[in-house]
Design an enzyme around this catalytic site. Structure first.
Site, short mmCIF file in Angstrom:
data_model
loop_
_atom_site.label_atom_id
_atom_site.label_comp_id
_atom_site.label_asym_id
_atom_site.label_seq_id
_atom_site.Cartn_x
_atom_site.Cartn_y
_atom_site.Cartn_z
N ASP A 37 0.88 -1.16 -0.20
CA ASP A 37 0.24 0.05 0.09
C ASP A 37 1.02 1.23 0.03
OD1 ASP A 37 -2.63 1.43 0.24
OD2 ASP A 37 -1.79 2.12 2.46
N ASP A 64 -3.37 1.29 6.92
CA ASP A 64 -2.38 0.95 5.81
C ASP A 64 -2.05 -0.69 5.71
OD1 ASP A 64 -2.32 3.67 5.12
OD2 ASP A 64 -0.75 4.33 6.63
N GLU A 75 -1.70 -1.68 -5.90
CA GLU A 75 -2.66 -1.04 -6.31
C GLU A 75 -2.68 0.23 -7.49
OE1 GLU A 75 -6.73 0.82 -4.19
OE2 GLU A 75 -4.99 1.26 -3.37
#
Length: 402
Positions: free
Chosen positions: A186, A352, A270
């Site tokens: 992340d 996170d 992502e």
């Protein structure tokens, strides 16, 4: 696969004159061709082919005003036309923005194919220049005398430093030993990255640490008269400050990406809309400084070279507001909320770390052809075709950015 070696160059004054003249001709050909392409497209709705630009360049060399184009090597000029043709193809395919004009104050470069250079006894000889070009070769395990580059790029940065880049086609290296480990990442601003193993990589904030000195140099340059020698000197100092920030950031990204590739067989990221996120005036500078796009590019080519799998999940995946323990989806999660408790299973989450775990789960779901959350449906894996987008499969609440 293709790799490149970039090293410092130290041209002689005569070679500097030739290269600077070549840069000027390359810039002129690019800008003049861009003007004619633009006019043809707007006025007549016509697209210009590479063959047409090549014929125009030949005609320009025969005119009295542009006869000096024949004084430099023709190879960089031809390559400029090819690059512009590719730039337009990328624009019409919506992969890049519209091509822009080249400036004399920025980075200058000239691309030479095999017909424009030769390497003899480990010495580089470039067309239209006298003698060999001195380079600082920094790879003792690679023999320059047997190097067979397909292209050589001579460049001069805005700070005055000269570089040579050797593009070489090499065999695919042996893959790294398998580790049996997978990592979800992340990316953020407070921490550069948080992994599904609960490891945090601090954001070094390279630009923020140099911002005060950079601002001082920029103010000094703004006070100088345009076109003066003092303004040119001040511009060089600004470019040097930018170079230090750029090199520090690139060094950090290289070390971080190499370490991640070495410790995991599969890495899941992502798909961040960096360009859209940078429109936020409050965060634009911090987002540009962190270098997410460059980090992803490094992971992509290093994963391909090391035999690893890089998976990029859909940007609409609600990774932050989905419980990684039971799958409960919060209707809303504010950006300032860094910890939250799942109302279904009462698990306490770090925002996170929870997002990194969900990112890894979404990547596993598609990579293993198993049924998973909707956010894992649009996964881009290195070397595979795109799957159907998951944006339309998710509920409206999940489409809002976390």
């Amino acid at each position: 696969m293709r790799t490149a070696y970039r090293c410092r160059a130290y041209p002689t004054p005569d070679q500097v004159a030739v290269f600077n003249r070549t840069f000027g001709c390359v810039r002129l050909v690019w800008n003049k061709t861009l003007v004619e392409r633009h006019a043809a497209f707007l006025q007549r709705g016509e697209r210009t082919s590479y063959k047409q630009t090549d014929a125009a360049l030949t005609a320009w060399k025969k005119t009295e005003d542009l006869a000096f184009l024949s004084e430099v090597s023709s190879v960089p000029l031809q390559q400029t036309l090819r690059h512009q043709h590719t730039a337009y193809a990328n624009f019409f395919a919506k992969r890049a923005r519209y091509p822009r004009f080249k400036s004399r104050t920025g980075k200058q470069s000239a691309h030479y194919t095999r017909s424009g250079f030769r390497i003899k006894d480990g010495l580089l000889h470039v067309a239209k220049t006298d003698g060999s070009l001195t380079v600082a070769w920094s790879w003792p395990d690679v023999d320059l005398t047997v190097l067979d580059p397909t292209m050589v790029v001579i460049s001069r940065e805005a700070d005055g430093r000269w570089y040579v880049t050797f593009a070489v086609d090499v065999d695919q290296p042996d893959p790294l030993p398998a580790t049996g480990h997978e990592i979800g990442i992340d990316l953020g601003l407070t921490d550069f990255a948080v992994t599904s193993d609960a490891d945090r990589i601090a954001n070094p904030r390279h630009l923020a640490r140099k911002a005060r000195n950079l601002a001082r140099y920029q103010r000094r340059m703004a006070r100088k008269q345009r076109g003066s020698a003092n303004r040119r000197k001040a511009r060089t100092k600004v470019a040097v400050a930018h170079r230090k920030v750029r090199n520090a950031r690139r060094d950090f990204l290289h070390k971080t990406s190499t370490a991640l590739i070495a410790q995991a067989d599969t890495i899941v990221l992502e798909d961040l809309a960096v360009a859209n996120m940078a429109r936020n005036r409050s965060l634009a500078k911090a987002i540009s400084d962190v270098g997410w796009a460059e980090f992803r590019d490094m992971l992509e080519y290093k994963a391909a070279r090391a035999g690893r799998h890089l998976i990029v999940i859909d940007r609409w995946c609600p990774s932050s507001k989905t419980c990684s323990h039971c799958g409960h989806l919060l209707p809303r999660l504010d950006l300032g909320t860094r910890h939250w408790t799942c109302p279904a299973c009462r698990t306490r989450h770090d925002r996170d770390i929870n997002a990194a775990k969900n990112i890894l789960a979404a990547g596993r779901a598609v990579a293993g052809d198993t049924s998973g959350d909707a956010c894992g449906a649009d996964v881009r894996q290195q070397g595979s075709s795109l799957l159907r987008s998951a944006v339309k499969q998710e509920p409206r609440a999940a489409r809002r950015p976390a």
